[in-house]
Structure formats: structure tokens, C-alpha cells
Scaffold this active site. Structure first.
Site, PDB file in Angstrom:
ATOM      1  N   LEU A 147      24.616  70.679  34.285  1.00 49.98           N
ATOM      2  CA  LEU A 147      24.600  70.642  32.698  1.00 49.98           C
ATOM      3  C   LEU A 147      23.349  72.092  32.609  1.00 49.98           C
ATOM      4  CD1 LEU A 147      26.287  69.153  30.358  1.00 49.98           C
ATOM      5  CD2 LEU A 147      23.764  68.139  29.940  1.00 49.98           C
ATOM      6  N   GLY A 148      24.089  72.714  32.775  1.00 47.23           N
ATOM      7  CA  GLY A 148      22.773  73.833  33.123  1.00 47.23           C
ATOM      8  C   GLY A 148      23.618  74.800  31.231  1.00 47.23           C
ATOM      9  N   ARG A 149      22.921  76.092  31.818  1.00 50.52           N
ATOM     10  CA  ARG A 149      23.159  77.170  29.675  1.00 50.52           C
ATOM     11  C   ARG A 149      24.808  76.828  29.831  1.00 50.52           C
ATOM     12  NH1 ARG A 149      19.087  80.180  33.150  1.00 50.52           N
ATOM     13  NH2 ARG A 149      20.712  80.364  34.550  1.00 50.52           N
ATOM     14  N   ILE A 150      25.235  77.011  31.028  1.00 53.20           N
ATOM     15  CA  ILE A 150      27.260  77.087  30.386  1.00 53.20           C
ATOM     16  C   ILE A 150      27.474  75.575  30.321  1.00 53.20           C
ATOM     17  CG2 ILE A 150      29.402  78.000  31.087  1.00 53.20           C
ATOM     18  CD1 ILE A 150      27.694  80.355  33.113  1.00 53.20           C
ATOM     19  N   SER A 210      24.052  66.550  37.397  1.00 49.30           N
ATOM     20  CA  SER A 210      23.078  67.669  38.299  1.00 49.30           C
ATOM     21  C   SER A 210      22.480  66.675  38.857  1.00 49.30           C
ATOM     22  CB  SER A 210      22.743  68.237  36.503  1.00 49.30           C
ATOM     23  OG  SER A 210      21.768  68.071  35.830  1.00 49.30           O
ATOM     24  N   ARG A 211      20.921  67.626  39.039  1.00 48.07           N
ATOM     25  CA  ARG A 211      19.972  67.185  40.234  1.00 48.07           C
ATOM     26  C   ARG A 211      19.478  66.441  39.561  1.00 48.07           C
ATOM     27  NH1 ARG A 211      18.291  73.304  42.876  1.00 48.07           N
ATOM     28  NH2 ARG A 211      18.441  72.726  40.253  1.00 48.07           N
ATOM     29  N   SER A 212      19.076  66.195  37.629  1.00 50.52           N
ATOM     30  CA  SER A 212      18.326  65.207  37.314  1.00 50.52           C
ATOM     31  C   SER A 212      18.934  65.645  35.703  1.00 50.52           C
ATOM     32  CB  SER A 212      16.757  66.164  36.766  1.00 50.52           C
ATOM     33  OG  SER A 212      16.967  66.936  36.610  1.00 50.52           O
ATOM     34  N   ARG A 249      31.599  78.401  41.331  1.00 55.34           N
ATOM     35  CA  ARG A 249      32.120  79.287  42.295  1.00 55.34           C
ATOM     36  C   ARG A 249      33.729  79.054  43.461  1.00 55.34           C
ATOM     37  NH1 ARG A 249      29.812  82.602  40.279  1.00 55.34           N
ATOM     38  NH2 ARG A 249      28.316  84.372  40.802  1.00 55.34           N
ATOM     39  N   GLU A 293      37.721  85.034  47.769  1.00 61.01           N
ATOM     40  CA  GLU A 293      38.518  86.338  46.584  1.00 61.01           C
ATOM     41  C   GLU A 293      38.280  87.184  47.867  1.00 61.01           C
ATOM     42  OE1 GLU A 293      35.865  85.543  43.499  1.00 61.01           O
ATOM     43  OE2 GLU A 293      35.486  83.627  43.308  1.00 61.01           O
ATOM     44  N   HIS A 324      38.475  85.017  38.794  1.00 59.35           N
ATOM     45  CA  HIS A 324      37.073  85.880  38.840  1.00 59.35           C
ATOM     46  C   HIS A 324      37.150  86.249  37.112  1.00 59.35           C
ATOM     47  CE1 HIS A 324      33.039  84.813  40.592  1.00 59.35           C
ATOM     48  NE2 HIS A 324      33.009  84.902  39.464  1.00 59.35           N
TER      49      HIS A 324
HETATM   50  P1  NAP Z   1      22.294  76.993  35.044  1.00 61.40           P
HETATM   51  O1  NAP Z   1      21.621  77.094  33.577  1.00 61.40           O
HETATM   52  O2  NAP Z   1      21.063  77.496  36.122  1.00 61.40           O
HETATM   53  O3  NAP Z   1      22.811  75.731  35.165  1.00 61.40           O
HETATM   54  C1  NAP Z   1      23.235  75.607  36.712  1.00 61.40           C
HETATM   55  C2  NAP Z   1      23.162  73.610  36.538  1.00 61.40           C
HETATM   56  O4  NAP Z   1      24.236  72.877  37.569  1.00 61.40           O
HETATM   57  C3  NAP Z   1      21.886  72.808  36.236  1.00 61.40           C
HETATM   58  O5  NAP Z   1      22.022  71.665  35.588  1.00 61.40           O
HETATM   59  C4  NAP Z   1      21.917  72.178  37.907  1.00 61.40           C
HETATM   60  O6  NAP Z   1      21.190  71.135  37.727  1.00 61.40           O
HETATM   61  C5  NAP Z   1      23.014  71.777  38.317  1.00 61.40           C
HETATM   62  N1  NAP Z   1      22.714  72.293  39.598  1.00 61.40           N
HETATM   63  C6  NAP Z   1      22.413  74.041  40.417  1.00 61.40           C
HETATM   64  N2  NAP Z   1      22.463  73.075  41.780  1.00 61.40           N
HETATM   65  C7  NAP Z   1      23.363  71.379  42.128  1.00 61.40           C
HETATM   66  C8  NAP Z   1      22.832  70.206  42.846  1.00 61.40           C
HETATM   67  N3  NAP Z   1      22.012  70.929  44.321  1.00 61.40           N
HETATM   68  N4  NAP Z   1      23.627  69.821  42.668  1.00 61.40           N
HETATM   69  C9  NAP Z   1      23.730  69.575  41.044  1.00 61.40           C
HETATM   70  N5  NAP Z   1      23.621  70.023  40.030  1.00 61.40           N
HETATM   71  C10 NAP Z   1      23.320  71.162  40.484  1.00 61.40           C
HETATM   72  O7  NAP Z   1      23.082  78.288  35.117  1.00 61.40           O
HETATM   73  P2  NAP Z   1      24.607  78.805  34.591  1.00 61.40           P
HETATM   74  O8  NAP Z   1      23.638  80.340  33.756  1.00 61.40           O
HETATM   75  O9  NAP Z   1      24.810  77.496  33.964  1.00 61.40           O
HETATM   76  O10 NAP Z   1      25.580  78.750  35.707  1.00 61.40           O
HETATM   77  C11 NAP Z   1      26.153  77.871  36.392  1.00 61.40           C
HETATM   78  C12 NAP Z   1      26.524  78.506  37.515  1.00 61.40           C
HETATM   79  O11 NAP Z   1      27.852  79.169  36.904  1.00 61.40           O
HETATM   80  C13 NAP Z   1      26.397  80.008  37.787  1.00 61.40           C
HETATM   81  O12 NAP Z   1      25.437  79.800  39.296  1.00 61.40           O
HETATM   82  C14 NAP Z   1      27.356  81.125  38.943  1.00 61.40           C
HETATM   83  O13 NAP Z   1      27.516  80.667  39.564  1.00 61.40           O
HETATM   84  C15 NAP Z   1      28.517  80.367  37.928  1.00 61.40           C
HETATM   85  N6  NAP Z   1      29.368  81.362  36.993  1.00 61.40           N
HETATM   86  C16 NAP Z   1      30.350  81.216  36.757  1.00 61.40           C
HETATM   87  C17 NAP Z   1      31.477  82.482  36.598  1.00 61.40           C
HETATM   88  C18 NAP Z   1      32.453  83.135  36.608  1.00 61.40           C
HETATM   89  O14 NAP Z   1      32.919  83.673  36.499  1.00 61.40           O
HETATM   90  N7  NAP Z   1      33.630  81.764  36.711  1.00 61.40           N
HETATM   91  C19 NAP Z   1      30.183  83.114  35.243  1.00 61.40           C
HETATM   92  C20 NAP Z   1      29.313  82.849  34.913  1.00 61.40           C
HETATM   93  C21 NAP Z   1      28.848  81.733  35.979  1.00 61.40           C
HETATM   94  P3  NAP Z   1      19.297  70.683  37.188  1.00 61.40           P
HETATM   95  O15 NAP Z   1      19.298  71.411  36.184  1.00 61.40           O
HETATM   96  O16 NAP Z   1      19.210  69.158  37.655  1.00 61.40           O
HETATM   97  O17 NAP Z   1      18.756  71.314  38.355  1.00 61.40           O
HETATM   98  C1  8YV Z   2      30.687  88.381  37.330  1.00 59.57           C
HETATM   99  C2  8YV Z   2      30.231  85.251  37.305  1.00 59.57           C
HETATM  100  O1  8YV Z   2      31.987  88.233  37.137  1.00 59.57           O
HETATM  101  O2  8YV Z   2      28.187  85.560  36.053  1.00 59.57           O
HETATM  102  C3  8YV Z   2      28.763  85.104  37.297  1.00 59.57           C
HETATM  103  O3  8YV Z   2      27.468  84.532  37.987  1.00 59.57           O
HETATM  104  O4  8YV Z   2      30.154  84.658  38.477  1.00 59.57           O
HETATM  105  C4  8YV Z   2      30.766  87.040  36.963  1.00 59.57           C
HETATM  106  O5  8YV Z   2      30.048  87.352  35.963  1.00 59.57           O
HETATM  107  C5  8YV Z   2      30.258  87.799  39.080  1.00 59.57           C
HETATM  108  O6  8YV Z   2      28.268  88.017  38.607  1.00 59.57           O
HETATM  109  C6  8YV Z   2      31.249  89.120  40.174  1.00 59.57           C
HETATM  110  O7  8YV Z   2      30.373  91.045  38.816  1.00 59.57           O
END
Ligand code: NAP
Ligand code: 8YV
Length: 318
Positions: free
Chosen positions: A153-156, A175-177, A232, A261, A279
Site C-alpha cells: 500500500l505505497g504510492r501506487i 505491507s511491511r507496516s 514485478r 520478461e 509490461h
Molecule cells: P512504494 O511507494 O515504495 O510502495 C511500495 C509498497 O510495497 C509499500 O507499501 C511497502 O510497504 C510495500 N513493501 C515493500 N517491501 C515489502 C515487503 N517485503 N513485504 C510487504 N510489503 C512490502 O512504491 P510504488 O511507487 O507504489 O511502486 C511499487 C512498485 O510497483 C515498484 O517498485 C515497481 O516494482 C512496480 N511498478 C510496476 C509498473 C509496471 O509497469 N507494471 C509500473 C510502476 C511500478 P511499507 O510501506 O510498509 O514499507
Molecule cells: C517501466 C516500471 O516500464 O516504473 C516502473 O517500475 O516497471 C515501468 O514504469 C520500467 O521502468 C521499464 O522501463
């Protein structure tokens, strides 16, 4: 004035290249015929690397760039970059948080609706002529008033929760906390899965979340449950997911990310209750422009005063 050498890993847009070319001399790693020879001869020339979440900084690049000062990544997830090691060397790592929250949350909604309302097979029914020859498409499952579990439950994740409210969802998360939110917290992914009908993964990748969604978690989600992965590929045990789908242990899946991938297991490709996207969660013109602009801003700011606008947490103290 001479330009600063920048090593580019992965694709960038014309807009990014145009914006950077005034200040930086850009060399493209993947254009080099002999990568090892190129890195051995030129690696020490680069204080700056531009990469993305998929490629990160490969080991051979990290080893060949002793004078590196900044890494600007075109994406928010940075599990392919050893940020702790770079922070220890005083190297700043920047990424693109927040500007893609809405797009990735929309992709979750798209996958959830598509798998639950059977968009792909239903479209096939319409365009193949089966509607005329065989009659109406069968009824599907509503997305209204579901229990939805968010892993991360982070930014996204929080943006996904906002989207879910529009569908009358009862929101759970792991989430972790625990966070100060009006949703139900679960200390484990398994407990979260057991409480919901739709489970979405949106944690970072990397060692701490590897196979967080495993056979046990999928079993807990249950035969009426849908799993959506926009995090991921490493977060889900893909072999366990295939087995759960084949054995009817979950109802379906919507997947934007995969363990190897761009390879996707044939078994997933053959299933009607699985929706696959390559992706592309942040992959719109608008959001990639915002991400690209932030990549450029981080590099320009570093050139100006040695800081970056959006450092990864490990580098915030630098
Ligand atoms: P963020 O704000 O850092 O949020 C991450 C969340 O994951 C936090 O709630 C964190 O919990 C939780 N978390 C981290 N490690 C954990 C663990 N070991 N066990 C349980 N919960 C854990 O990140 P964000 O900006 O939302 O982005 C999240 C991820 O989305 C990115 O890192 C990326 O891998 C993925 N993503 C994918 C795409 C795509 O194209 N498919 C695009 C953008 C992002 P705490 O707050 O408690 O630490
Ligand atoms: C991108 C992502 O496609 O932001 C991320 O973490 O997974 C995607 O927005 C990735 O960075 C590959 O370019």
C-alpha cells in the site's frame, strides 16, 4: 564547454534525447558491437548512466564505471539497481515516483475488469460470428462490491485503493507496516489473500518480495479469486500460478509482469481466464513523457549542483 558523458542503457524517447543532448554526450550501450571491449575502453569516462527498471545497471556496467556519480532511471521500480552499494559509494540513484501512479492504477482496473468480465473471450465471441451462430455469451462476474486485497500500500497501492472505492470495494492490504488508512491490515500476504476475492500485487521486486504470491497464497485466495500482478514478475511464483490456474484453485489472473520478461509461459498464453499485457502499465504517451521529463530533470539538476530531485530512499541522505 565540453559535454558530460552519459551512458544510455535501454530505450529513451526523442524528447528525452533532445532535452539531454545540449548538456550530455550520449553513448548507447546497446549500439556497441563489442560490449565488453567498449566497456573496458570507455567505462571510466562515464560519470552518469541513464537506464530503466528493466535493465537497471548490469554487473558488467557497474564494474566498468569506477567514476560513476549518478544513475537516473526511467521508472519507479529500481530492483535491478544495487542502490545500497551505490549509496555506499556516494553515487546518487534517481527514479520516477508518483508521476505514474494513476496510469498503473488504471492498468490494474483494466486487467481486473477484463478478466472478471471476460473481455477477451467475449470480444472473440462477437468478432468470430459465434454470437450469430451460437447465441449469447455466458454471464460473467461483476466487479461491484468485492473484497479487494492490495499487496503493497505505497504510492501506487493507495491510488489503486482510491480506484477500488468507485467499485464499492471493501479494501484490505498487506505491507511491511500498517498505515493510517481506513482499510483492513493483514500481517501476511496469505492472510490478506484469504480475506479477499481480488488480490493485486504492487510491491517492489527484489529479494524481500520474491515469490510473495506462492502456492499457499493462491490457495488462500480460492477458486473464486482473481489475482492481478502489476508489480514485478518476481513477486509471484509463476509455476505455482500456472498450477493454480490449471487446477482451478483460483478463478483467473491479469498479468502485466512476468518472471523472465519478455518470455511468457505458453500455459498462460493458452488460458481464456488469463489476460496478459507486456509490461505496459505506465506505457502511455502522457505518462512516459512525465517520466522522461523527470529523468531529464534529475540529470540536469545533478549537473547543476550535484543533487537529484527524486532520489531512491537509499540515496536520500547523500
Ligand atoms: P512504494 O511507494 O515504495 O510502495 C511500495 C509498497 O510495497 C509499500 O507499501 C511497502 O510497504 C510495500 N513493501 C515493500 N517491501 C515489502 C515487503 N517485503 N513485504 C510487504 N510489503 C512490502 O512504491 P510504488 O511507487 O507504489 O511502486 C511499487 C512498485 O510497483 C515498484 O517498485 C515497481 O516494482 C512496480 N511498478 C510496476 C509498473 C509496471 O509497469 N507494471 C509500473 C510502476 C511500478 P511499507 O510501506 O510498509 O514499507
Ligand atoms: C517501466 C516500471 O516500464 O516504473 C516502473 O517500475 O516497471 C515501468 O514504469 C520500467 O521502468 C521499464 O522501463
Amino acid at each position: 564547454m565540453s559535454k558530460t558523458k552519459l551512458l544510455q542503457i535501454g530505450d529513451i524517447t526523442d524528447r528525452m534525447r533532445d532535452a539531454l543532448s545540449g548538456d550530455f554526450e550520449i553513448d548507447v550501450l546497446f549500439d556497441q558491437d563489442d560490449r565488453a571491449a567498449f566497456l573496458a575502453a570507455k567505462g571510466a569516462d562515464y560519470p552518469a548512466v541513464l537506464t530503466n527498471g528493466h535493465w537497471g545497471v548490469p554487473d558488467d556496467v557497474a564494474a566498468a564505471t569506477p567514476n560513476l556519480k549518478v544513475v537516473s532511471s526511467y521508472g519507479v521500480g529500481y530492483d535491478a539497481i544495487d542502490a545500497d552499494a551505490y549509496a555506499a559509494r556516494g553515487i546518487k540513484v534517481a527514479h520516477t515516483p508518483d508521476v505514474l501512479n494513476d496510469e498503473v492504477a488504471d492498468t490494474f482496473v483494466m486487467l481486473w475488469l477484463a478478466v472478471s468480465r471476460e473481455l477477451i473471450p467475449s470480444d472473440r465471441h462477437a468478432r468470430s460470428g459465434k454470437w450469430e451462430s451460437e447465441g449469447n455469451y455466458p454471464l460473467t462476474r461483476s466487479v461491484q462490491n468485492r473484497r479487494v486485497g492490495i499487496l503493497g500500500l505505497g504510492r501506487i497501492g493507495q491510488t489503486i485503493a482510491e480506484r477500488c472505492k468507485a467499485f464499492g470495494a471493501d479494501i484490505h492490504y498487506h505491507s511491511r507496516s500498517p498505515k493510517d488508512v481506513p482499510y483492513t491490515y493483514h500481517a501476511t500476504a496469505r492472510d490478506c489473500a484469504a480475506a479477499v476475492e481480488v488480490l493485486v500485487a504492487i510491491t517492489p521486486g527484489g529479494a524481500s518480495t520474491k515469490h510473495m504470491v506462492n502456492a499457499e497464497v493462491l490457495e488462500a485466495l480460492g477458486p473464486d479469486g482473481f489475482f492481478i500482478n502489476v508489480a514485478r514478475g518476481s513477486v509471484c511464483d509463476e509455476a505455482a500460478l500456472v498450477a493454480a490456474l490449471e487446477q482451478g484453485k483460483i478463478a483467473g489472473a491479469g498479468l502485466d509482469v512476468f518472471e523472465e520478461e519478455p518470455k511468457i509461459p505458453d500455459a498462460l498464453k493458452s488460458m481464456d481466464n488469463v489476460v496478459l499485457t507486456p509490461h505496459v502499465a505506465s506505457g502511455t504517451h502522457e505518462t512516459r513523457q512525465a517520466m522522461g521529463d523527470l529523468v531529464v530533470e534529475n540529470l540536469r539538476q545533478w549537473l547543476k549542483d550535484g543533487s537529484v530531485k527524486t532520489p531512491v530512499p537509499e540515496c536520500r541522505h547523500l
